[in-house]
Motif scaffolding. Structure first.
Motif, mmCIF file in Angstrom:
data_model
loop_
_atom_site.group_PDB
_atom_site.id
_atom_site.type_symbol
_atom_site.label_atom_id
_atom_site.label_comp_id
_atom_site.label_asym_id
_atom_site.label_seq_id
_atom_site.Cartn_x
_atom_site.Cartn_y
_atom_site.Cartn_z
ATOM 1 N N ILE A 255 20.948 -11.706 6.740
ATOM 2 C CA ILE A 255 20.042 -10.561 6.616
ATOM 3 C C ILE A 255 19.495 -10.305 8.006
ATOM 4 O O ILE A 255 18.891 -11.186 8.622
ATOM 5 N N GLY A 256 19.697 -9.102 8.514
ATOM 6 C CA GLY A 256 19.269 -8.762 9.866
ATOM 7 C C GLY A 256 17.794 -8.432 9.954
ATOM 8 O O GLY A 256 17.116 -8.835 10.893
ATOM 9 N N THR A 257 17.296 -7.682 8.991
ATOM 10 C CA THR A 257 15.893 -7.284 8.987
ATOM 11 C C THR A 257 15.531 -6.792 7.594
ATOM 12 O O THR A 257 16.400 -6.532 6.774
ATOM 13 N N ILE B 191 9.607 -2.291 5.571
ATOM 14 C CA ILE B 191 8.442 -2.059 4.728
ATOM 15 C C ILE B 191 7.963 -0.633 4.974
ATOM 16 O O ILE B 191 7.689 -0.258 6.116
ATOM 17 N N PRO B 192 7.862 0.181 3.917
ATOM 18 C CA PRO B 192 7.352 1.545 4.080
ATOM 19 C C PRO B 192 5.844 1.531 4.297
ATOM 20 O O PRO B 192 5.106 0.900 3.536
ATOM 21 N N VAL B 193 5.396 2.197 5.353
ATOM 22 C CA VAL B 193 3.963 2.266 5.671
ATOM 23 C C VAL B 193 3.580 3.706 5.980
ATOM 24 O O VAL B 193 4.402 4.499 6.433
ATOM 25 N N ILE C 258 8.663 -3.217 15.062
ATOM 26 C CA ILE C 258 9.364 -4.444 14.693
ATOM 27 C C ILE C 258 8.421 -5.623 14.875
ATOM 28 O O ILE C 258 7.939 -5.884 15.980
ATOM 29 N N LEU C 259 8.136 -6.310 13.772
ATOM 30 C CA LEU C 259 7.329 -7.523 13.820
ATOM 31 C C LEU C 259 8.250 -8.677 14.206
ATOM 32 O O LEU C 259 9.221 -8.965 13.490
ATOM 33 N N THR D 288 14.243 -13.726 10.063
ATOM 34 C CA THR D 288 14.498 -12.304 9.813
ATOM 35 C C THR D 288 13.272 -11.477 10.189
ATOM 36 O O THR D 288 12.169 -11.766 9.739
ATOM 37 N N ASP D 289 13.477 -10.471 11.024
ATOM 38 C CA ASP D 289 12.367 -9.611 11.430
ATOM 39 C C ASP D 289 11.962 -8.660 10.302
ATOM 40 O O ASP D 289 12.726 -8.426 9.364
ATOM 41 N N ILE D 290 10.753 -8.122 10.437
ATOM 42 C CA ILE D 290 10.247 -7.098 9.530
ATOM 43 C C ILE D 290 10.070 -5.827 10.341
ATOM 44 O O ILE D 290 9.489 -5.853 11.433
ATOM 45 N N VAL D 291 10.562 -4.710 9.813
ATOM 46 C CA VAL D 291 10.397 -3.413 10.453
ATOM 47 C C VAL D 291 9.454 -2.575 9.600
ATOM 48 O O VAL D 291 9.734 -2.319 8.424
#
Length: 116
Positions: A8-10, A13-15, A44-45, A50-53
């Motif tokens: 899983i690359g990233t 999350i909808p904000v 990008i966090l 796995t990063d969170i976008v």
């Protein structure tokens, strides 16, 4: 050979407000909020793994997570619970099975913290 990697690359999350979301997530994760907002709608966090976008272009009331799409890890669920309470985060469950609890971000996305 399969060209699709078993990774899983990233995760997205909808904000609704990228600056507000960046600051909130960086605060609860203990990250510096000095990274660049990309293209006016992405942040990008930098996670360990796995990063969170965070992304405002995918935000709508229909896209808010009603079920946690992933969980954040902790080594101590009680400390994590008290930490989030101290941050005035909206916690939506008690600690379950001495192992996990759910909470909401400012946009109403349901997320989880789980003891690993």
């Amino acid at each position: 050979m399969n060209p699709i990697l078993n990774q899983i690359g990233t995760t997205f999350i909808p904000v609704s407000d990228i600056g507000k979301a960046r600051n909130w997530y960086c605060d609860i994760l203990g990250l510096s909020a000095d990274g660049e907002i990309l293209f006016g709608h992405l942040y990008i966090l930098p996670m360990d793994g796995t990063d969170i976008v965070l992304d405002t272009k995918i935000f709508s009331e229909d896209n808010i997570f009603k079920t946690p799409p992933f969980h954040l890890n902790t080594n101590n669920i009680e400390q994590a619970f008290e930490y989030m309470r101290g941050k005035n985060v909206e916690i939506t469950t008690k600690i379950k099975n001495n192992h996990w609890f759910n909470f909401k971000d400012p946009d109403g996305n349901h997320l989880m913290i789980c003891q690993c």
